[in-house]
Design a protein around this motif. Sequence first.
Motif, PDB file in Angstrom:
ATOM      1  N   LEU A  50       0.910  -1.205   0.131  1.00  0.00           N
ATOM      2  CA  LEU A  50       0.000  -0.093  -0.101  1.00  0.00           C
ATOM      3  C   LEU A  50       1.004   1.109  -0.064  1.00  0.00           C
ATOM      4  O   LEU A  50       0.734   2.170  -0.602  1.00  0.00           O
ATOM      5  N   LEU A  54       1.337   3.936  -3.017  1.00  0.00           N
ATOM      6  CA  LEU A  54       1.041   5.372  -2.793  1.00  0.00           C
ATOM      7  C   LEU A  54       2.288   6.144  -3.099  1.00  0.00           C
ATOM      8  O   LEU A  54       1.925   7.237  -3.658  1.00  0.00           O
ATOM      9  N   SER A  57       2.044   7.103  -6.802  1.00  0.00           N
ATOM     10  CA  SER A  57       1.043   7.848  -7.045  1.00  0.00           C
ATOM     11  C   SER A  57       1.922   9.285  -6.794  1.00  0.00           C
ATOM     12  O   SER A  57       1.625  10.317  -7.536  1.00  0.00           O
ATOM     13  N   ARG A  62      -0.745  10.822  -9.793  1.00  0.00           N
ATOM     14  CA  ARG A  62      -2.068  10.275 -10.516  1.00  0.00           C
ATOM     15  C   ARG A  62      -2.209   8.910  -9.303  1.00  0.00           C
ATOM     16  O   ARG A  62      -1.357   8.340  -8.817  1.00  0.00           O
ATOM     17  N   THR A  63      -3.364   8.644  -9.492  1.00  0.00           N
ATOM     18  CA  THR A  63      -3.951   7.487  -8.947  1.00  0.00           C
ATOM     19  C   THR A  63      -3.579   6.140  -9.375  1.00  0.00           C
ATOM     20  O   THR A  63      -3.547   6.206 -10.790  1.00  0.00           O
ATOM     21  N   TRP A  65      -5.416   3.277  -8.878  1.00  0.00           N
ATOM     22  CA  TRP A  65      -6.447   2.233  -8.633  1.00  0.00           C
ATOM     23  C   TRP A  65      -7.212   2.229  -9.941  1.00  0.00           C
ATOM     24  O   TRP A  65      -7.624   3.087 -10.463  1.00  0.00           O
ATOM     25  N   LYS A  66      -7.353   1.029 -10.367  1.00  0.00           N
ATOM     26  CA  LYS A  66      -8.547   0.742 -11.591  1.00  0.00           C
ATOM     27  C   LYS A  66      -9.870   1.190 -11.098  1.00  0.00           C
ATOM     28  O   LYS A  66     -10.390   1.491 -10.151  1.00  0.00           O
ATOM     29  N   HIS A  67     -10.585   1.612 -12.324  1.00  0.00           N
ATOM     30  CA  HIS A  67     -11.826   2.141 -12.188  1.00  0.00           C
ATOM     31  C   HIS A  67     -12.750   1.059 -11.453  1.00  0.00           C
ATOM     32  O   HIS A  67     -12.690  -0.010 -12.046  1.00  0.00           O
ATOM     33  N   GLY A  68     -13.613   1.508 -10.711  1.00  0.00           N
ATOM     34  CA  GLY A  68     -14.888   0.610  -9.999  1.00  0.00           C
ATOM     35  C   GLY A  68     -14.308  -0.658  -9.285  1.00  0.00           C
ATOM     36  O   GLY A  68     -13.190  -0.409  -8.676  1.00  0.00           O
ATOM     37  N   ILE A  81     -17.044  -1.739  -1.059  1.00  0.00           N
ATOM     38  CA  ILE A  81     -16.497  -1.070  -2.331  1.00  0.00           C
ATOM     39  C   ILE A  81     -15.370  -1.775  -2.707  1.00  0.00           C
ATOM     40  O   ILE A  81     -14.050  -2.011  -2.018  1.00  0.00           O
ATOM     41  N   ARG A  83     -11.984  -2.741  -5.155  1.00  0.00           N
ATOM     42  CA  ARG A  83     -10.949  -2.045  -5.619  1.00  0.00           C
ATOM     43  C   ARG A  83      -9.867  -2.861  -6.103  1.00  0.00           C
ATOM     44  O   ARG A  83      -9.466  -3.861  -5.381  1.00  0.00           O
ATOM     45  N   PHE A  97      -8.174  -4.935  -3.203  1.00  0.00           N
ATOM     46  CA  PHE A  97      -8.007  -3.893  -1.891  1.00  0.00           C
ATOM     47  C   PHE A  97      -9.116  -3.481  -1.531  1.00  0.00           C
ATOM     48  O   PHE A  97      -9.487  -2.259  -2.024  1.00  0.00           O
ATOM     49  N   HIS A  98     -10.268  -4.343  -1.293  1.00  0.00           N
ATOM     50  CA  HIS A  98     -11.603  -3.952  -1.178  1.00  0.00           C
ATOM     51  C   HIS A  98     -11.902  -3.454   0.103  1.00  0.00           C
ATOM     52  O   HIS A  98     -11.152  -3.764   1.367  1.00  0.00           O
ATOM     53  N   THR A  99     -12.817  -2.413   0.347  1.00  0.00           N
ATOM     54  CA  THR A  99     -13.324  -1.649   1.617  1.00  0.00           C
ATOM     55  C   THR A  99     -14.774  -2.240   1.744  1.00  0.00           C
ATOM     56  O   THR A  99     -15.324  -2.516   1.171  1.00  0.00           O
ATOM     57  N   GLY A 143      -9.344  -2.600   2.600  1.00  0.00           N
ATOM     58  CA  GLY A 143      -8.321  -3.782   1.934  1.00  0.00           C
ATOM     59  C   GLY A 143      -8.291  -4.849   2.256  1.00  0.00           C
ATOM     60  O   GLY A 143      -7.894  -5.265   3.364  1.00  0.00           O
TER      61      GLY A 143
ATOM     62  N   TRP B 148      -5.328   9.103  -3.231  1.00  0.00           N
ATOM     63  CA  TRP B 148      -4.535   8.068  -3.745  1.00  0.00           C
ATOM     64  C   TRP B 148      -4.449   6.764  -2.926  1.00  0.00           C
ATOM     65  O   TRP B 148      -3.894   5.634  -3.413  1.00  0.00           O
ATOM     66  N   HIS B 150      -6.818   4.909  -1.844  1.00  0.00           N
ATOM     67  CA  HIS B 150      -7.814   3.988  -2.286  1.00  0.00           C
ATOM     68  C   HIS B 150      -8.892   4.453  -3.249  1.00  0.00           C
ATOM     69  O   HIS B 150      -9.975   3.516  -3.662  1.00  0.00           O
ATOM     70  N   CYS B 151      -9.018   5.512  -3.956  1.00  0.00           N
ATOM     71  CA  CYS B 151     -10.177   5.928  -4.759  1.00  0.00           C
ATOM     72  C   CYS B 151      -9.649   5.820  -6.383  1.00  0.00           C
ATOM     73  O   CYS B 151      -8.484   6.292  -6.651  1.00  0.00           O
ATOM     74  N   HIS B 152     -10.543   5.757  -7.221  1.00  0.00           N
ATOM     75  CA  HIS B 152     -10.065   5.806  -8.518  1.00  0.00           C
ATOM     76  C   HIS B 152     -10.433   7.236  -9.391  1.00  0.00           C
ATOM     77  O   HIS B 152      -9.981   7.226 -10.591  1.00  0.00           O
ATOM     78  N   PRO B 154      -9.727  10.467  -7.964  1.00  0.00           N
ATOM     79  CA  PRO B 154      -8.926  11.593  -7.276  1.00  0.00           C
ATOM     80  C   PRO B 154      -8.092  12.401  -8.206  1.00  0.00           C
ATOM     81  O   PRO B 154      -7.646  11.994  -9.079  1.00  0.00           O
ATOM     82  N   TYR B 266     -16.227   9.986 -16.126  1.00  0.00           N
ATOM     83  CA  TYR B 266     -15.009   8.835 -15.805  1.00  0.00           C
ATOM     84  C   TYR B 266     -15.910   7.808 -14.722  1.00  0.00           C
ATOM     85  O   TYR B 266     -15.823   6.709 -14.804  1.00  0.00           O
ATOM     86  N   PRO B 270     -15.502   3.523 -17.418  1.00  0.00           N
ATOM     87  CA  PRO B 270     -13.927   3.466 -17.162  1.00  0.00           C
ATOM     88  C   PRO B 270     -13.146   3.841 -18.435  1.00  0.00           C
ATOM     89  O   PRO B 270     -11.788   3.935 -18.119  1.00  0.00           O
ATOM     90  N   ALA B 275      -7.255  11.744 -15.310  1.00  0.00           N
ATOM     91  CA  ALA B 275      -6.216  12.213 -14.521  1.00  0.00           C
ATOM     92  C   ALA B 275      -4.841  12.388 -15.018  1.00  0.00           C
ATOM     93  O   ALA B 275      -4.744  12.066 -16.186  1.00  0.00           O
ATOM     94  N   ASP B 276      -4.112  13.445 -14.649  1.00  0.00           N
ATOM     95  CA  ASP B 276      -2.941  13.891 -15.228  1.00  0.00           C
ATOM     96  C   ASP B 276      -2.079  14.573 -14.316  1.00  0.00           C
ATOM     97  O   ASP B 276      -2.321  15.380 -13.247  1.00  0.00           O
ATOM     98  N   ASP B 280      -3.766  18.265 -13.243  1.00  0.00           N
ATOM     99  CA  ASP B 280      -4.542  18.121 -11.785  1.00  0.00           C
ATOM    100  C   ASP B 280      -3.769  18.900 -10.718  1.00  0.00           C
ATOM    101  O   ASP B 280      -2.650  19.161 -10.675  1.00  0.00           O
TER     102      ASP B 280
END
Lengths: 438, 382
Positions: A50, A54, A57, A62-63, A65-68, A81, A83, A97-99, A143, B148, B150-152, B154, B266, B270, B275-276, B280
């Motif tokens: 983790l 991070l 990132s 940029r993040t 984590w994949k979408h959805g 949720i 992830r 890494f689900h919540t 997670g 960053w 946990h979210c997709h 941000p 987004y 998907p 993001a950039d 950003d």
Amino acid sequence: MAKHETPLLSQLETGPWPSFVSDIKREAESRAKNEKGIDYQIPVDACEDLLGVLELSYKHGRTHWKHGGIVGVFGYGGGVIGRYCDQPEQFPGVAHFHTMRVSQPAGKFYTTEYLKGLCDLWEFRGSGITNMHGSTGDIIFIGTTTPQLEEVFYELTHTFNQDLGGSGSNLRTPSDCVGQARCEFACYDTQAICHELTNYYQDELHRPAFPYKFKFKFDGCPNCCVASIARSDLSFIGTWRDEIRIDAEAVKAYVGGELKPNGGAHAGRDWGAFDIQKEVVDLCPTKCMRYADGKLEINNKECTRCMHCINVMPRALRIGNDRGVTILAGAKAPILDGAQMGTLIVPFMKAEAPYDDIKEKVIEPIWDWWMEEGKNRERLGELMKRQGLQRMIEVLGVDPDPRMVQEPRSNPYIFWKEDEVEGGWKRDINEFRKYHKR
Amino acid sequence: MAFVSSGYNPEKPMENRITDIGPRHFEEFYPPAVKANKGKWLYHEILEPGVLVHVSETGDELYTVRTGGCRLMSVSHIREICEIADKHCGGYVRFTTRNNIEFMVDSKDKVKPLVDDLMSRKQDGGCYKFPVGGTGAGITNIIHTQGWIHCHTPATDASGPVKATMDVLFDDFRDMRLPAHLRVSLACCLNMCGAVHCSDIAILGYHRKPPMLDHEYLDKMCEIPLAIAACPTAAIKPSKIKLDNGTEVKSVAVNEERCMFCGNCYTMCPSMPLADDVGDGIVIMAGGKVSNRITAPKFSKVVVAFIPNEPPRWPKVTDTIKQIVEAYAKGANKYERLGEWAERIGWERFFEACELDFTHHLIDDFRDPAYYTWRQTSNFKF
């Protein structure tokens, strides 16, 4: 020895505020040492990965984590949720890494016995990382992997007598302020109603049946410590409709300087001696207070119960005895149509168990309307804007009330119903022409 | 790592399933002094920053020591909270609506040992684990989001900027020198999970580039009408695209002039990431509140259109916030919230006092209500 270099994140270990980086590192070390000999059910290095992802990132801006992500437990349509990391080879510990959202007790009071039990469960079957708490109120387990979801849920329900919280297009986890448990301003039992409605509407919370999400929040008074007016589709704010109780002796003690204004909230600066005229009477928004000859008077009929005078002199002024709630509807964040705060729909209602009036005369008629008329992903506040406050009033079956508006409309684009207009709308142009030639 | 069953049988998933039991009952967790005095509290006082006393009509007193929490926390940290609560508080603890931690004791002589214990605990890097404060007219914890970690969706991180900001504002967490309490919040995108739209000062993650379109996958991954309906400015329309290999696919087209980078497409699709690294950054908002005290609740307003993301410490963001806090501390009257101060002196003076640039980005241009934010009067200050 840390698994990944984290030069950027390590800079967040300095400074006085509690460092999440130090804390995650500590958990990573604890898992690596595993002094208790735990048979970890997700990768032992989840916390290291983790921090690794991070750090990446922080480097990329940029993040990662994949979408959805759509995961959950049987019987429910929400609560988890999903992830997935977009660099699973580099960071396999957080590939999944689900919540999990865990329904918190009203007021967020805990025994250590209960918290320690949850920690044991989450250390064993998850990452050992949490949010205490999510913005909506839930305990957040951050997670774990998909195969652990049912296992965690089984333990929660069987061992801890504890359910998941809400996610998706449903009733989300309700939350409340500290209320009567530890506040002299609380006008009703926020914990009792929060718990009752959470349980009464479990089906609506666990199985999405709504056009979009819907939130309840319960504030004991207009100070709004749980921010219900901004952060819930239905906001319950405690109030009273009789007189503010004045303790004349205590007023004198404030004026005499024996008691500190606002409970001492401004003690960090010299604001001079307390001046009741300047700090209370003159700041009253309706100017309904008078202080003369050492006596404080309130014209309660003109008071809007903003709480200022009570906040400043908590030992001298107390909320009234005839208490209930004001209900506001439609708060939401900007997407799509712009942010909204709650709009007043019920000026006063008693809030006493089992809350039948609130359930039957407010919540359920609103849900019936919004579930039928709400468009896909349209919050209640947006439906109110689209169909009008008038429609909400019809739904509630109440009379329009000047308390429901800040001001009357200034445009004259007024709709009338046909039956309100003498003779109706069916007219014959030929009849008109008999008197008005072309 | 061998799989250990909880007792759940995947062959018979609905067998022995318990559902719809909700949260635990709150009364199981009340400290005895709370249970005995609920609904009977007479008044409270703030004895020192972070320490409250509540006095009941029964004469009972309840002392609360509030400490900062970084919301994102490990089970080791929660166990340490429990150890403290076991040692000083009979095994009871609570969390606040701003994610601070409250330790409660039933007599005054138990306060100092508790405060001393809390303030003595530090992480290896030197930070406090449990700084006492967050009461009265100061700055308390920052309500924040996932970022960053946990979210997709941000446009910035949450935990990092919050740590950086709280380090800069730390003295005000431990003090009560401001005109009124000042609420700071952060959201890493404009979904605004939390309290950004209604805080004295708000940190908001923002994009500045339209989404990229993954045409090859878009129709496979997305419900196209939902992506179209997700756009507040109607910048998205359906389109057909010829891929390099000659196949024609259904997709969408984005009118870039009409896109204001909200990212909501987004969220729904998907195949439209935006993001950039340099696009950003952060928007600063100010002047919101939720209480009804004196004035009605207010939305926060945009006062800085863009500050780049500068991990790990976001120095321009924290400098700007410090600048606003100091101008407010200097200019506002007692009890005046930041938004009340800005409205009293006029926003033109707010920008001057805070030394912030006013740029075209700050003028509302979203639909009909934008007009009401312009100035329809000759009353202004030079």
